[in-house]
Design a protein around this motif. Structure first.
Motif, short mmCIF file in Angstrom:
data_model
loop_
_atom_site.label_atom_id
_atom_site.label_comp_id
_atom_site.label_asym_id
_atom_site.label_seq_id
_atom_site.Cartn_x
_atom_site.Cartn_y
_atom_site.Cartn_z
N TRP A 148 43.02 33.99 35.00
CA TRP A 148 44.08 35.24 35.38
C TRP A 148 44.08 36.25 34.35
O TRP A 148 44.41 37.28 34.66
CB TRP A 148 45.44 34.33 35.01
CG TRP A 148 45.91 33.70 33.67
CD1 TRP A 148 45.14 32.75 33.01
CD2 TRP A 148 46.56 34.56 32.66
NE1 TRP A 148 45.52 32.96 31.78
CE2 TRP A 148 46.43 33.81 31.61
CE3 TRP A 148 47.14 35.86 32.76
CZ2 TRP A 148 46.98 34.13 30.54
CZ3 TRP A 148 47.87 35.99 31.41
CH2 TRP A 148 47.73 35.43 30.40
N LEU B 163 44.22 40.53 35.21
CA LEU B 163 45.29 41.10 34.85
C LEU B 163 44.93 41.90 33.57
O LEU B 163 45.66 42.65 32.83
CB LEU B 163 46.50 40.29 34.23
CG LEU B 163 47.06 39.41 35.58
CD1 LEU B 163 48.29 38.66 34.92
CD2 LEU B 163 47.57 40.56 36.63
N PRO C 188 51.32 44.94 35.52
CA PRO C 188 51.07 44.60 37.02
C PRO C 188 52.25 44.51 37.95
O PRO C 188 53.26 44.12 37.32
CB PRO C 188 50.21 43.50 37.09
CG PRO C 188 50.65 42.82 35.68
CD PRO C 188 51.07 43.65 34.77
N TRP D 189 51.01 39.81 40.06
CA TRP D 189 51.31 39.24 38.89
C TRP D 189 51.78 37.72 39.35
O TRP D 189 51.39 36.70 38.72
CB TRP D 189 52.30 39.58 37.86
CG TRP D 189 52.92 38.84 36.69
CD1 TRP D 189 52.00 38.88 35.51
CD2 TRP D 189 53.93 37.88 36.53
NE1 TRP D 189 52.45 37.77 34.75
CE2 TRP D 189 53.64 37.18 35.38
CE3 TRP D 189 54.88 37.46 37.39
CZ2 TRP D 189 54.36 36.19 34.86
CZ3 TRP D 189 55.77 36.47 36.95
CH2 TRP D 189 55.54 35.74 35.77
N CYS E 257 49.49 34.66 38.41
CA CYS E 257 50.22 33.25 37.10
C CYS E 257 50.35 32.01 38.02
O CYS E 257 50.11 31.02 37.24
CB CYS E 257 51.34 33.93 36.72
SG CYS E 257 50.96 35.25 35.48
#
Length: 81
Positions: A3, A7, A13, A18, A22
């Protein structure tokens, strides 16, 4: 893919990116259980190895407040002169 890679270049983001990143790519840090710490300490003791905090940290590759609950608070070495 991690992740943080997705990012890293986006401080803010869009939620549409996002959220799935996540949800599917985030892996929380590993925290050994109290039982794992106690087992590691017993393993070191059984093999006649040092059972101090640093030895447990090296064996489990983790340092946490749980160590203090299992082996007591870290003690400072007293220098002799």
């Amino acid at each position: 893919m991690w992740w943080s890679w997705v990012l890293r270049d986006m401080p803010n983001p869009p939620f549409a990116l996002w959220d799935p990143v996540c949800e599917h790519l985030y892996i929380p840090p590993y925290k050994p259980t109290r039982r794992e710490i106690e087992s590691a300490r017993e393993y070191l003791r059984k093999h006649e190895l040092a059972t101090h905090r640093a030895a447990l940290v090296r064996l489990l590759r983790f340092d946490t407040i749980l160590f203090s609950k299992v082996i007591g608070p870290a003690r400072r070495r007293q220098g002799g002169s």
